[in-house]
Design an enzyme around this catalytic site. Structure first.
Site, PDB file in Angstrom:
ATOM      1  N   GLY A 193       3.087   1.882   5.085  1.00 30.54           N
ATOM      2  CA  GLY A 193       4.221   1.216   5.296  1.00 30.54           C
ATOM      3  C   GLY A 193       4.635   1.979   6.758  1.00 30.54           C
ATOM      4  N   GLY A 231       0.968  -1.304  -0.017  1.00 27.80           N
ATOM      5  CA  GLY A 231       0.048   0.076   0.154  1.00 27.80           C
ATOM      6  C   GLY A 231       0.971   1.411   0.052  1.00 27.80           C
ATOM      7  N   SER A 232       0.234   2.211   0.719  1.00 27.82           N
ATOM      8  CA  SER A 232       0.965   3.630   0.500  1.00 27.82           C
ATOM      9  C   SER A 232       2.140   3.406   1.440  1.00 27.82           C
ATOM     10  CB  SER A 232      -0.189   4.680   0.831  1.00 27.82           C
ATOM     11  OG  SER A 232      -0.683   4.570   2.074  1.00 27.82           O
ATOM     12  N   CYS A 279       1.457   0.790  -8.989  1.00 30.42           N
ATOM     13  CA  CYS A 279       2.345   1.302  -7.957  1.00 30.42           C
ATOM     14  C   CYS A 279       3.682   1.708  -9.108  1.00 30.42           C
ATOM     15  CB  CYS A 279       2.922   0.218  -7.035  1.00 30.42           C
ATOM     16  SG  CYS A 279       3.024  -1.526  -7.561  1.00 30.42           S
ATOM     17  N   GLU A 292       5.720  -3.440   0.762  1.00 27.41           N
ATOM     18  CA  GLU A 292       5.710  -3.219  -0.637  1.00 27.41           C
ATOM     19  C   GLU A 292       4.875  -1.766  -1.066  1.00 27.41           C
ATOM     20  OE1 GLU A 292       6.993  -4.654  -3.122  1.00 27.41           O
ATOM     21  OE2 GLU A 292       7.641  -6.561  -2.607  1.00 27.41           O
TER      22      GLU A 292
HETATM   23  P1  NAD Z   1      -3.564   2.317   1.310  1.00 27.70           P
HETATM   24  O1  NAD Z   1      -2.105   2.516   2.042  1.00 27.70           O
HETATM   25  O2  NAD Z   1      -4.492   3.307   1.647  1.00 27.70           O
HETATM   26  O3  NAD Z   1      -4.222   1.013   1.823  1.00 27.70           O
HETATM   27  C1  NAD Z   1      -3.580  -0.177   1.691  1.00 27.70           C
HETATM   28  C2  NAD Z   1      -3.868  -1.204   2.791  1.00 27.70           C
HETATM   29  O4  NAD Z   1      -3.263  -0.852   3.829  1.00 27.70           O
HETATM   30  C3  NAD Z   1      -5.605  -1.103   2.898  1.00 27.70           C
HETATM   31  O5  NAD Z   1      -5.707  -2.587   3.070  1.00 27.70           O
HETATM   32  C4  NAD Z   1      -5.629  -0.367   3.909  1.00 27.70           C
HETATM   33  O6  NAD Z   1      -6.818  -0.915   4.820  1.00 27.70           O
HETATM   34  C5  NAD Z   1      -4.417  -0.925   4.764  1.00 27.70           C
HETATM   35  N1  NAD Z   1      -4.094  -0.093   6.090  1.00 27.70           N
HETATM   36  C6  NAD Z   1      -3.938   1.362   6.136  1.00 27.70           C
HETATM   37  N2  NAD Z   1      -3.532   1.772   7.372  1.00 27.70           N
HETATM   38  C7  NAD Z   1      -3.566   0.391   8.030  1.00 27.70           C
HETATM   39  C8  NAD Z   1      -3.116   0.597   9.369  1.00 27.70           C
HETATM   40  N3  NAD Z   1      -2.926   1.482  10.178  1.00 27.70           N
HETATM   41  N4  NAD Z   1      -3.175  -0.909   9.823  1.00 27.70           N
HETATM   42  C9  NAD Z   1      -3.367  -1.866   9.182  1.00 27.70           C
HETATM   43  N5  NAD Z   1      -3.663  -1.627   7.787  1.00 27.70           N
HETATM   44  C10 NAD Z   1      -3.858  -0.524   7.148  1.00 27.70           C
HETATM   45  O7  NAD Z   1      -3.312   1.993  -0.230  1.00 27.70           O
HETATM   46  P2  NAD Z   1      -4.408   2.152  -1.374  1.00 27.70           P
HETATM   47  O8  NAD Z   1      -4.906   3.480  -1.898  1.00 27.70           O
HETATM   48  O9  NAD Z   1      -5.050   0.960  -1.430  1.00 27.70           O
HETATM   49  O10 NAD Z   1      -3.322   1.634  -2.647  1.00 27.70           O
HETATM   50  C11 NAD Z   1      -2.476   2.743  -3.260  1.00 27.70           C
HETATM   51  C12 NAD Z   1      -1.008   2.482  -2.739  1.00 27.70           C
HETATM   52  O11 NAD Z   1      -0.555   1.208  -2.737  1.00 27.70           O
HETATM   53  C13 NAD Z   1      -0.059   3.294  -3.808  1.00 27.70           C
HETATM   54  O12 NAD Z   1       0.638   4.064  -2.834  1.00 27.70           O
HETATM   55  C14 NAD Z   1       0.763   2.222  -4.457  1.00 27.70           C
HETATM   56  O13 NAD Z   1       1.749   2.845  -4.924  1.00 27.70           O
HETATM   57  C15 NAD Z   1       0.746   1.216  -3.496  1.00 27.70           C
HETATM   58  N6  NAD Z   1       1.053  -0.232  -4.003  1.00 27.70           N
HETATM   59  C16 NAD Z   1       2.235  -0.792  -3.895  1.00 27.70           C
HETATM   60  C17 NAD Z   1       2.747  -1.808  -4.473  1.00 27.70           C
HETATM   61  C18 NAD Z   1       3.883  -2.523  -4.665  1.00 27.70           C
HETATM   62  O14 NAD Z   1       4.001  -3.639  -4.777  1.00 27.70           O
HETATM   63  N7  NAD Z   1       5.181  -1.738  -4.231  1.00 27.70           N
HETATM   64  C19 NAD Z   1       1.490  -2.609  -5.042  1.00 27.70           C
HETATM   65  C20 NAD Z   1       0.458  -1.871  -5.178  1.00 27.70           C
HETATM   66  C21 NAD Z   1      -0.038  -0.460  -4.514  1.00 27.70           C
END
Ligand code: NAD
Length: 511
Positions: free
Chosen positions: A245, A240-241, A296, A262
């Site tokens: 992370g 995720g973001s 991503c 990731e």
């Molecule tokens: P996001 O960070 O908003 O959410 C991702 C996940 O994290 C969700 O399941 C969310 O519920 C969870 N999350 C958020 N806060 C949390 C916490 N405090 N505790 C536990 N879980 C939590 O991201 P998004 O909007 O769903 O996706 C887009 C982002 O993901 C972009 O930044 C993109 O670059 C990144 N991404 C990275 C990869 C990679 O492999 N590097 C792949 C896909 C997406």
């Protein structure tokens, strides 16, 4: 479309999914309304976990781990093979659900499920190749070897944009490694998660293995935070973001657990003056506007030699103007909607900031729903940086289709610009020169600072065979191919004395 897809998989009466309740669900804290990004309309309500059901789910996964680790790895591989076959059968239906809830065009949605099938195949082979090393002991009559052991129930957190494949990158490897998986998907894509997890667990159950794959769906405060702090989960793999992370890394480190991160990217492509510009334009188009800029690995920055910038931009502007934007489920559509209204706001705010900072919008940049659709559509944009090459907004990852264009003269300057952002996920170079390409990939580490580096290809669309991930604020984790499996196991160094005498290492005498 959604109902048919769920029916085809036998999921129409799944206890978590209600297709009729959607409109009334907003006021219920334990229900999440799922909307179709192409129409903005509610399509389902999904039942969420609370604190109690969360604890029960992890308990079941932990108990299943104790049984699953006893199964020999090649036999675990057979179960994963059957899971891959089941995904083959349901590829189109899962693709249709991905399209309905995150707005991915059909060919990319089905391609995502293909990635799941590919990683399942990879994991089957891996199940016979979880190799350790043997090493010579310095002591006579002694042997040493390293072995890899199952780690435990693994927590997997996934982003909305790969709602099926990211789980598979983790889950298929974890399963052959002898781990069970607890998956917390994005609340923007719970239907895909329910379908995916149900299919996998249905197969596992038919082989006599309950609770290999467990799903917990819930709000970050209720489920997410509990999952990352849970000491029963030795590894949290989170996609995720960067913001997410940083939180996950901190909480998991505090309990001395392991995290595999990731995170976001801010990926650039360098185009040299000797590049094949037609090839570059085609590759950049998919990498920049595919998945409506919501990968991503999307190309967000273009760093072009000043001698060819005008020629390349004229090809790209023409291509952008002819890209068909529309219903992601319709044939011929290349670009679907953004995922929600917030993403559209982020897109518009970034375009406005770019203008304020001296950028020129060459094409796109507007909110614009095609006829008959009322969802979250935008026109993919190309923004040229001012002559100073300074455009601070380009240092951020805006998760939308905006391509910022910079120019260079000196190849060293181009690499420096490419590496100048906080993230380090994906990078590309377009050139016919072997020397420039090798400079970009320099074994001294002075070229691209990213986890992924491509030559004459776009920054997105990775194959599963290589380790996938990135450096710096992208988090440093690696998933998918190569030796990424090692993250899901614990290493044990075994020393065996068959000499009948006690000998100490380093020649120490203790008599
Ligand atoms: P996001 O960070 O908003 O959410 C991702 C996940 O994290 C969700 O399941 C969310 O519920 C969870 N999350 C958020 N806060 C949390 C916490 N405090 N505790 C536990 N879980 C939590 O991201 P998004 O909007 O769903 O996706 C887009 C982002 O993901 C972009 O930044 C993109 O670059 C990144 N991404 C990275 C990869 C990679 O492999 N590097 C792949 C896909 C997406």
């Amino acid at each position: 479309m959604l109902r048919n897809a769920l029916n085809a998989m036998g999921l129409s009466s799944h206890p978590r999914i209600n297709l009729d309740l959607a409109a009334n669900a907003a006021s219920d804290a334990l229900l999440e309304v799922v909307s179709n990004p192409a129409t903005g309309k509610a399509i389902a309500a999904v039942k969420l976990d609370d604190e109690r059901s969360y604890y029960e789910a992890i308990g079941r996964s932990a108990a299943a781990f104790k049984r699953w680790r006893e199964i020999p790895a090649p036999v675990r591989g057979q179960v994963v093979r059957a899971i891959g076959d089941e995904f083959r059968k349901h590829k189109q239906s899962i693709g249709a659900i991905i399209t309905a809830e995150v707005g991915k065009i059909t060919s990319e949605a089905v391609g995502e499920v293909q990635e799941t099938i590919d990683i399942a195949d990879f994991a089957v082979g891996l199940s016979r190749q979880l190799y350790g090393l043997t090493m010579p002991s310095e002591r006579p009559g002694h042997a040493m070897r390293e072995q890899w052991l199952p780690l435990g129930p693994i927590g997997v957190i996934s982003a909305f944009n790969f709602p099926n494949a990211v789980w598979a990158w983790n889950a298929m490897l974890a399963a052959v490694c002898g781990d069970t998986v607890v998956w917390k998907p994005s609340l923007l894509a719970p239907l895909t998660a329910i379908a995916t997890n149900t299919i996998a667990q249905r197969v596992a159950s038919s082989w006599g293995h309950e609770d290999l794959f467990t799903l917990v769906i819930g709000r970050d405060e209720v489920v997410g935070e509990r999952l990352i702090a849970d000491t029963r989960l030795p590894l949290i793999s989170a996609t995720g973001s960067c913001r997410m992370g940083k939180r996950v890394g901190e909480v998991v480190a505090k309990r001395l657990g392991r995290s595999l991160l990731e995170l976001g990217g801010n990926n650039a492509a360098i185009v040299h003056e000797d590049a094949d510009l037609d090839l570059a334009a085609r590759a950049i188009l998919f990498a920049a506007v595919g998945t409506c800029g919501q990968r991503c690995t999307t190309t967000r920055r273009l760093i072009v030699h000043e001698k060819v910038v005008d020629a390349l931009l004229s090809k790209l502007v023409k291509a952008y103007s002819s890209v068909r934007i529309g219903d992601p489920g319709a044939e011929g559509t290349l670009v679907g909607p953004l995922v929600n209204a917030r993403a559209v706001e982020g897109f518009s705010a970034a375009i406005a900031a770019a203008r304020t900072q001296g950028g020129t919008v060459l094409v796109g940049g507007e909110k614009d729903a095609p006829a008959g659709l009322s969802g979250y559509f935008v026109q993919p944009a190309i923004v040229r940086a001012p002559a100073s090459n300074k455009l601070p907004i380009a240092n951020e990852e805006t998760f939308a289709p905006i391509l910022y264009v910079f120019t260079f003269r000196d190849p060293e300057e181009a690499i420096e610009m490419q590496n100048s952002v906080a993230q380090g996920l994906s990078s590309a170079i377009f050139t016919r020169s072997a020397a420039l390409a090798e400079r970009f990939l320099s074994p001294a580490g002075t070229g691209s600072d990213c986890g992924l580096a491509y030559v004459n290809m776009g920054t997105s669309g990775a194959e599963i065979g290589g380790a996938f991930g990135g450096e710096k604020e992208t988090g440093g984790g690696r998933e998918s191919g190569s030796d990424s499996w090692k993250a899901y196991m614990r290493r044990q160094t075994c020393s065996i004395n068959f000499s009948g005498k006690i000998e100490l290492a380093q020649g120490i005498r203790f008599e």
